[in-house]
Every structure is written in C-alpha cells, then in structure tokens.
Enzyme design. Structure first.
Site, mmCIF file in Angstrom:
data_model
loop_
_atom_site.group_PDB
_atom_site.id
_atom_site.type_symbol
_atom_site.label_atom_id
_atom_site.label_comp_id
_atom_site.label_asym_id
_atom_site.label_seq_id
_atom_site.Cartn_x
_atom_site.Cartn_y
_atom_site.Cartn_z
ATOM 1 N N ARG A 26 -1.717 -6.445 12.245
ATOM 2 C CA ARG A 26 -2.700 -5.760 13.097
ATOM 3 C C ARG A 26 -3.244 -6.706 14.168
ATOM 4 O O ARG A 26 -3.428 -6.316 15.331
ATOM 5 C CB ARG A 26 -3.848 -5.227 12.243
ATOM 6 C CG ARG A 26 -3.482 -4.022 11.387
ATOM 7 C CD ARG A 26 -3.944 -2.719 12.023
ATOM 8 N NE ARG A 26 -3.655 -1.590 11.147
ATOM 9 C CZ ARG A 26 -4.575 -0.956 10.427
ATOM 10 N NH1 ARG A 26 -5.842 -1.361 10.468
ATOM 11 N NH2 ARG A 26 -4.254 0.076 9.676
ATOM 12 N N GLU A 63 0.724 4.214 0.895
ATOM 13 C CA GLU A 63 0.123 5.235 1.752
ATOM 14 C C GLU A 63 1.236 5.920 2.539
ATOM 15 O O GLU A 63 1.953 5.270 3.297
ATOM 16 C CB GLU A 63 -0.895 4.603 2.704
ATOM 17 C CG GLU A 63 -2.074 3.956 1.993
ATOM 18 C CD GLU A 63 -3.026 3.278 2.962
ATOM 19 O OE1 GLU A 63 -2.694 3.210 4.165
ATOM 20 O OE2 GLU A 63 -4.090 2.812 2.533
ATOM 21 N N ARG A 107 0.176 2.415 13.227
ATOM 22 C CA ARG A 107 -0.599 1.255 12.785
ATOM 23 C C ARG A 107 -0.571 1.036 11.275
ATOM 24 O O ARG A 107 -1.303 0.200 10.765
ATOM 25 C CB ARG A 107 -2.051 1.384 13.261
ATOM 26 C CG ARG A 107 -2.854 2.501 12.623
ATOM 27 C CD ARG A 107 -4.177 2.715 13.325
ATOM 28 N NE ARG A 107 -5.108 3.497 12.512
ATOM 29 C CZ ARG A 107 -6.215 3.026 11.958
ATOM 30 N NH1 ARG A 107 -6.526 1.758 12.120
ATOM 31 N NH2 ARG A 107 -6.994 3.783 11.228
ATOM 32 N N HIS A 108 0.301 1.765 10.569
ATOM 33 C CA HIS A 108 0.369 1.623 9.115
ATOM 34 C C HIS A 108 1.732 1.124 8.663
ATOM 35 O O HIS A 108 2.775 1.553 9.175
ATOM 36 C CB HIS A 108 0.071 2.956 8.419
ATOM 37 C CG HIS A 108 -1.370 3.320 8.400
ATOM 38 N ND1 HIS A 108 -1.944 4.120 9.364
ATOM 39 C CD2 HIS A 108 -2.366 2.980 7.539
ATOM 40 C CE1 HIS A 108 -3.231 4.273 9.096
ATOM 41 N NE2 HIS A 108 -3.519 3.588 8.002
ATOM 42 N N GLU A 150 -9.541 -1.331 13.088
ATOM 43 C CA GLU A 150 -9.905 -2.248 12.009
ATOM 44 C C GLU A 150 -8.804 -3.274 11.754
ATOM 45 O O GLU A 150 -7.626 -2.938 11.683
ATOM 46 C CB GLU A 150 -10.151 -1.451 10.728
ATOM 47 C CG GLU A 150 -10.445 -2.315 9.508
ATOM 48 C CD GLU A 150 -10.057 -1.641 8.208
ATOM 49 O OE1 GLU A 150 -9.732 -2.359 7.252
ATOM 50 O OE2 GLU A 150 -10.051 -0.385 8.165
ATOM 51 N N SER A 210 -11.390 -6.008 6.256
ATOM 52 C CA SER A 210 -12.429 -5.388 5.450
ATOM 53 C C SER A 210 -12.924 -6.431 4.464
ATOM 54 O O SER A 210 -12.118 -7.169 3.878
ATOM 55 C CB SER A 210 -11.869 -4.172 4.714
ATOM 56 O OG SER A 210 -12.891 -3.506 4.006
ATOM 57 N N ARG A 235 0.843 -1.190 0.000
ATOM 58 C CA ARG A 235 0.000 0.000 0.000
ATOM 59 C C ARG A 235 0.881 1.244 0.000
ATOM 60 O O ARG A 235 1.650 1.464 0.947
ATOM 61 C CB ARG A 235 -0.925 0.021 1.233
ATOM 62 C CG ARG A 235 -1.885 -1.166 1.297
ATOM 63 C CD ARG A 235 -3.005 -1.052 0.285
ATOM 64 N NE ARG A 235 -3.811 -2.260 0.200
ATOM 65 C CZ ARG A 235 -4.842 -2.544 0.993
ATOM 66 N NH1 ARG A 235 -5.178 -1.686 1.938
ATOM 67 N NH2 ARG A 235 -5.516 -3.658 0.836
#
Length: 571
Positions: free
Chosen positions: A545, A329, A335-336, A490, A493, A327
């Site tokens: 996670r 991002e 948490r990423h 989360e 998903s 990802r």
C-alpha cells in the site's frame, strides 16, 4: 467306334490375375520427384560447401556465436588484467569525459547485457541496444578488414531479450543517442557471444510493458502498438518485471523496508521472526485461511499480532518484523491482496499510548523523506508513466492527527450521512483524505480513537469508555486505536493493547465477534499476561500500500512481485 479326339484345353489365368505395370502418369510423377530430390540434394550440398567456404574465409569466426551450456567464456576473450569488466551504468563513471574515448581505437571494455533490439542497416552495418542495471547504450557492428559480414549478420539477428557477452570499444557518437540512457557514448562491438538466447516470438514485449496499464474500455492499440492488459502482464511477469519502471518500483519497495528497519533499529527495536502457521485465527472472524496440518487443522497468520505482544510480555520491550500476511478476503479491488508484506512493530510505552503514535508518525516521515532523498530518480521514472501529483507532507512537520469524531464531523459538513460510530467506507476514506489535504495541506494524516465496536478484541477502550461501561452495550464508546492514511487510503492500523489477563478475557467474550480465551492457540496468548506485562501498543503497515500510494500506481498488484488475489495463485 471312331477314336475320340483329345480335347486341348488352353491354359489361361483367372480374371484380374495379370499384373499391370505403373501407368505413364505415375512414371512421369516419380521421375519428377526424383529430379526434385536430386536438385534439393545438389542445392543443399552447394549451400554446405558455400557455408564451409564462407566459414574458412570468415575472419571473425572466433569472435561470435553461442556460448556452451556451462557458460564458459571463449578463450579469445581478453583477461581481466587486459580489459576491464564493467557494468553498463559504470560506463559513464569510467568514460563520462568524451575526450577519454578519443584514444586510438578507443578504450576496450567487456560486459554482459541483454539485447533490447537489433536491426540490420545493411549487409555491412548493424545497430543494437544493450541494457542492464537501468542503463542502456547503443552498439555498432560494422564490417571491416577485421570484422566480417557474417558477424554483422549474426549480430543483427540476435533475438530481443537475449543475454550476451560483449567485447567492444567505447567511443563518442557523432551526435547524442536520444533513445538510450547513455547518450554521449556508444560501443563498437569487436566480439559478441550469446549466453542465453530468447525465443524470437515472446508473449509480450518489454517495450509494451513500459506503458501504463489500460483503463477499462480503452484496450485498443495506440500508435500501432498493442495494449497489454494487467492480466497479460501478470501472466508473463518475468518479462513484465524487466521494464525499467518495474525495476524502479521494486527498488523503492526494498528501500521502504530498509528505511523501516533503519529507523526502528536506531530507536532500540529488535527484529523478530514469528510463526505463520497458527493454532487459531490471530484476529478472529472469518477472514482466515484454514490449512490441513497432519491430523488436525491450522491457520495462516493474519498478522504477527499475538506473538508481538507475547514477546513484549517476555521483556523484549521493542520489536519489529517484516513478513508475509494472509487475509482470506474475497475482494477483487485495486487495493486488496490475499497475501501481502506486513511491516509490524510493538513497544512498551511510559505514560500514554500517543507515545507510540508519535513514534509511528516519526517513522513514516523518515520513510517518506528517505524516499525523496535516496530514491528520487526511481520515483520520477515511475511517475513519468503513472502521472500523479507529488506526495504532499505537512510543511510545519506536524502530522494532522484527528479524533475519529472530528473526521465524522468533516464528512458530515461535506454532505456525507453517517452515524457517530459507523465505520468509514472506502469512498468516505478517500473523501476525508481530500478534505484533510485541502485543510491541512498534507496527503498523510492520522485518525485517532476509533469506535471500540469496530476494532479487534485486544484493543484497549478509552478511559472514558471504561468509566461509562454498560453491560448491556459492552462495545459502546471509543478506543485507544488509530489508523494512518496516505492519499485518503489506509496504510496502517494500530492501537494500545490490553495487557491485563482478566480484562482481556472479558473483552474476548464480549466482543462483537466473541472468541474463546481458552481456545486452541489463544490459551498461551492470554497466559502470557498472567505473568505480568507492561503497557504496550503498536501497529501493522501494508508495504504494498505504501509503494502504491507513494508512486500513484493504479493497482496494488503492480507493487507485488507475484501478487495473490482471489483469482490468482500463479505464477
């Protein structure tokens, strides 16, 4: 005319031509240097002679030293038939009954281990701590008629973190050794050889890595021991990973994968392996890594989503995959990660997509209960460092499953201001998690029927949304999609996917971030549904996670062996 007298011209050297000898001070200095060199040579010769004499009289000269590079064991070591080869954790199994250590000389063992520390008590006595496999034990090296002082000195000087090969006697200590995991036994060393010698000065010590990472602003030393920041630990990750709690973290992480696969295989799922180099972004949007692919470009997979669905259309029925996810991002939060491990599944269902939700709930409960039953020791070890409340599960076994609209109502009642179809921020997710814990007594819950506008293009709208479709607002309403949460964050998903090719093309064009159904990499995906496909759904879980939130770790990077984030590509 008188005869002119012959002139005699004296022969003289030109000025400066006369060579001068060394000065008195230079001669004196040279003499001193010569004397100094002679003394040093004499001292070195005496030391070498003394060393040779000591070696010739060293009764243990064949019982210690450094192994050759090929790692060949010394011929003096007893054979496997004579002395058992053991792992440190097995010592309790073999000699847990202290009475077994009271035989004359004690039982002999041979093992390999690393040196936690070594210290000299005197010229005749040294203590070491050996560790391996999560176990540690005290070792004694004592000079005697059979063990030389030279060997004691050698053993006491072995650098911490070195790997050694040991032959020793297992005995019961005079009193329990509280600083080791094996407290009622100790090893009296008879032979010790260094297999892999560590440098004396390392960038950090394992003992310092076995403390919690500091909170920002609290980086000063505590109790005289230095604070080791997360960055320093990650820069020296090999040493950091030797810490006992880090070993436990990754045992638990491996356990989550094993439990995930065990459960799904028991339900008839098949493991798959899909590409990570794609011709187009699997999720759409800009959060994708672009790479050069010969004369064209490719993208690193944001998930195996498209291939999971194509395999269901290929009549694989139920599939799962464990693999890397990328990802792009630019998020430097706790948490990423830009690369993490995805636990993905996809399946057909009979009547309603909640069949998928129910199976996923059952899967997660199986993982949580499996961790409690099979990894209690590792969990307790990590939580003794990162103090956190036990992870609470619903007492009745029914996982709280809330419609998105109910979650919005709970947040509004708690004072949050947000619209019916607003996506939740991270603080709002955590707030809702606290509200669910208070109301339902569970750290684990499901949020169902998310707004259609905030879900990917392949998400199936609810029946009510489809019935009230308005071309002017094609993304209004809700969808058959869901997220799973742990401690208000989360972890997964998922959704029912669109399995009709014509409707899928329509949604791709109408989506908040439109994509071309005929674009490179998407043509084959859409074509898979033209051949007929069953109703199906699934989800993608972030492995790191789960580990982070189960153990209460303050940063997801602690759950990744060699984490990748916007600022880190090494080690």
């Amino acid at each position: 005319m008188a005869e002119q007298a012959e002139r005699v011209v004296p022969l003289t050297d030109p000025p400066g031509a006369e060579e001068k000898g060394p000065s008195k001070s230079a001669l004196k200095k040279a003499a001193k240097e010569k004397e100094k060199a002679e003394k040093a040579a004499k001292r070195q010769a005496a030391e070498e002679a003394q060393k040779k004499e000591a070696e010739s009289s060293d009764i243990s000269k064949n019982d210690y030293g450094e192994l050759p590079m090929d790692g060949a064991w010394p011929s003096e070591f007893p054979s496997k038939e004579e002395v058992p080869r053991v792992q440190l954790p097995q010592l309790l199994e073999y000699f847990g009954d202290a009475s077994r250590t009271e035989a004359p000389g004690g039982p002999h063992v041979v093992f390999r281990a690393s040196v936690e520390n070594a210290r000299s008590q005197s010229a005749k006595l040294a203590f070491l701590v050996f560790s391996r496999g999560g176990a540690s034990i005290q070792a004694v090296v004592a000079a005697s008629d059979e063990l030389s002082r030279q060997m004691v000195k050698f053993c006491s000087s072995v650098p911490a973190e070195s790997y050694v090969l040991v032959h020793g006697l297992v005995k019961a200590p005079k009193e329990p050794v509280k600083s080791t995991t094996i407290q009622n036994l100790e090893v009296h060393v008879k032979k010790l050889f260094v297999e892999g010698k560590a440098e004396a000065q390392l960038p950090m010590q394992v003992a310092d890595a076995e403390r919690p990472i500091p909170v920002e602003g609290e980086e000063e030393a505590v109790d005289g021991r230095p604070i080791v920041t997360l960055s320093t630990r990650l820069n020296n990750r090999v040493i950091d990973l030797r810490a006992k709690h880090n070993q436990a973290i990754f045992a638990i992480k491996d356990g989550v994968v094993a439990l995930f696969e065990e459960f799904l295989r028991s339900k008839g799922f098949r493991g798959i392996q899909t590409p990570r180099l794609l011709g187009s972004a699997s999720e759409g949007g800009a959060n994708v890594f672009e790479v050069k692919y010969f004369a064209t470009k490719a993208f690193l997979a944001q998930s195996p989503q498209l291939y999971k669905q194509m395999l269901v259309a290929a009549r694989f029925e139920k599939v799962f995959e464990v693999g890397p996810v990328f990802r792009a991002e630019n998020s430097n939060t706790a948490r990423h990660l830009t690369e993490f491990t995805g636990l993905d599944m996809e399946m057909e269902f009979e009547e309603d997509y909640h069949e998928v939700v129910s199976l996923l709930e059952e899967l997660m409960l199986f993982i949580f209960n499996g961790l409690k039953d099979r990894y209690a020791r590792e969990t307790d070890l990590v939580r003794s460092i990162y103090h956190v409340e036990d992870f609470r599960l619903p007492s009745a076994g029914a996982v709280p499953r809330l419609p998105f609209s109910e979650g919005i109502s709970m947040l509004r009642a708690a004072g949050e201001e947000l619209g019916d179809f607003d996506d939740l921020s991270t603080p709002q997710e955590k707030r809702l998690g606290a509200l669910v814990l208070e109301k339902y007594g569970s750290d684990f819950y499901v949020l169902d029927e998310f707004p259609l506008a905030i879900r990917p293009f392949y998400t199936m709208p609810t029946a009510a949304t489809q019935a009230s479709y308005n071309p002017a607002s094609p993304n209004a309403g809700y969808s058959n999609s869901y997220d799973f949460f742990m401690r208000g964050q989360e972890i997964m998903s998922g959704a029912q996917r669109i399995h009709n090719a014509a409707f899928l093309e329509k949604r791709m064009r109408e989506h908040e971030t439109p994509v071309d159904p005929m674009g490179e990499g998407l043509r084959d995906y859409v074509a898979a549904f033209r051949a007929g496909a069953p109703k199906h759904g699934g989800g993608g879980i972030g492995l790191e996670r789960i580990v982070m939130l189960w153990l209460g770790l303050p940063n997801v990077r602690l759950a990744s062996l060699f984490p990748r984030d916007p600022g880190r590509l090494t080690p």
